[in-house]
Design an enzyme around this catalytic site. Structure first.
Site, PDB file in Angstrom:
ATOM      1  CE  LYS A 263     -19.944 -37.123 119.656  1.00 37.17           C
ATOM      2  NZ  LYS A 263     -20.872 -38.403 119.671  1.00 37.17           N
TER       3      LYS A 263
HETATM    4  C1  E4P Z   1     -21.321 -39.309 116.391  1.00 34.68           C
HETATM    5  O1  E4P Z   1     -20.295 -38.622 116.884  1.00 34.68           O
HETATM    6  C2  E4P Z   1     -22.589 -39.215 116.578  1.00 34.68           C
HETATM    7  O2  E4P Z   1     -23.478 -39.073 117.955  1.00 34.68           O
HETATM    8  C3  E4P Z   1     -23.314 -40.424 115.767  1.00 34.68           C
HETATM    9  O3  E4P Z   1     -22.621 -39.987 114.431  1.00 34.68           O
HETATM   10  C4  E4P Z   1     -24.786 -40.058 115.555  1.00 34.68           C
HETATM   11  O4  E4P Z   1     -25.153 -41.112 114.421  1.00 34.68           O
HETATM   12  P1  E4P Z   1     -26.880 -41.206 114.446  1.00 34.68           P
HETATM   13  O5  E4P Z   1     -27.622 -40.253 113.883  1.00 34.68           O
HETATM   14  O6  E4P Z   1     -26.838 -42.635 113.329  1.00 34.68           O
HETATM   15  O7  E4P Z   1     -27.371 -41.910 115.593  1.00 34.68           O
END
Ligand code: E4P
Length: 218
Positions: free
Chosen positions: A87
């Site tokens: 990621k």
């Molecule tokens: C996943 O890949 C993201 O990091 C995550 O969905 C972010 O979510 P949030 O906005 O609730 O922190």
């Protein structure tokens, strides 16, 4: 549509896996911190544990923000397990690194995407997944699901292979809305996935079926 669970909590990952509908996991540094996972070796061990629980892709996020650092960290993460997807944040060095990883056959998830232009760059660099954060857009009075719809349409028009991974999902209705506009993947909190189970007519209908059975069969 694929379901990923958006957590680093092993119990929740196991519960979602046991339901039989889980296709993968996304994590981020905040989610790891929430579980109290710190230190490089502990973080690595945690990713390995997640990979042992699920069959699908597991997104592991780099902390570096410079090209060399992202490459070093991403190659280390990708070597941990075949299910790991690296990621990478939507920054200039991140896009350059995604291109490098793509050429090397290392799968990537381009994260922190908030605009269609960013999604175009991620696809051109060869990201496996692009993660638009719909909840965080909704938080600032911008329609997150509309962005998913725009990216799905743009990728389809140009034939990009990058999968649209709707992230920052806050509730069950977000999953439904992402499905309606053709998201490839939704990464969700466990409660949002479980919310899909609920309908009062199901509860009423099941209670009646069981009561009728009991009348004649005891
Ligand atoms: C996943 O890949 C993201 O990091 C995550 O969905 C972010 O979510 P949030 O906005 O609730 O922190």
């Amino acid at each position: 549509m694929k379901f990923f669970i958006d957590t680093a909590n092993l119990d929740q990952i196991r519960e979602a896996q046991d339901m039989g509908v889980l296709d993968g996991v996304t994590t981020n540094p905040s989610l790891m911190a929430k579980e109290g996972i710190s230190g490089e070796q502990n973080i690595i061990n945690h990713y390995k544990k997640i990979c042992e629980i699920v069959d699908g892709d597991v997104s592991a996020e780099v902390i570096s923000t410079d090209y060399e650092g992202i490459i070093k960290e991403g190659e280390m993460l990708a070597a941990l397990h075949p299910q790991i997807v690296v990621k990478v944040p939507m920054i200039k060095d991140g896009i350059k690194a995604i291109k490098y990883f793509s050429n090397k056959g290392i799968r990537t998830n381009c994260t922190l995407v908030f605009s269609i232009g960013q999604a175009l760059l991620a696809a051109k660099a060869g990201a496996t997944y692009v993660s638009p954060f719909i909840g965080r857009l909704d938080d600032i009075s911008t329609d997150g699901v509309e962005l998913i719809a725009q990216i799905v349409e743009m990728y389809s028009y140009y034939g990009y292979a990058t999968e649209v991974l709707a992230a920052s999902i806050r509730h069950t209705m977000h999953i439904i809305q992402c499905m309606e506009v053709g998201a490839d993947v939704a990464t969700c909190p466990l409660d949002a996935i479980k919310g899909l189970l609920n309908h009062p007519l199901t509860d009423i209908g099941l209670a009646k079926f069981l009561a009728d059975y009991k009348k004649l069969n005891g």
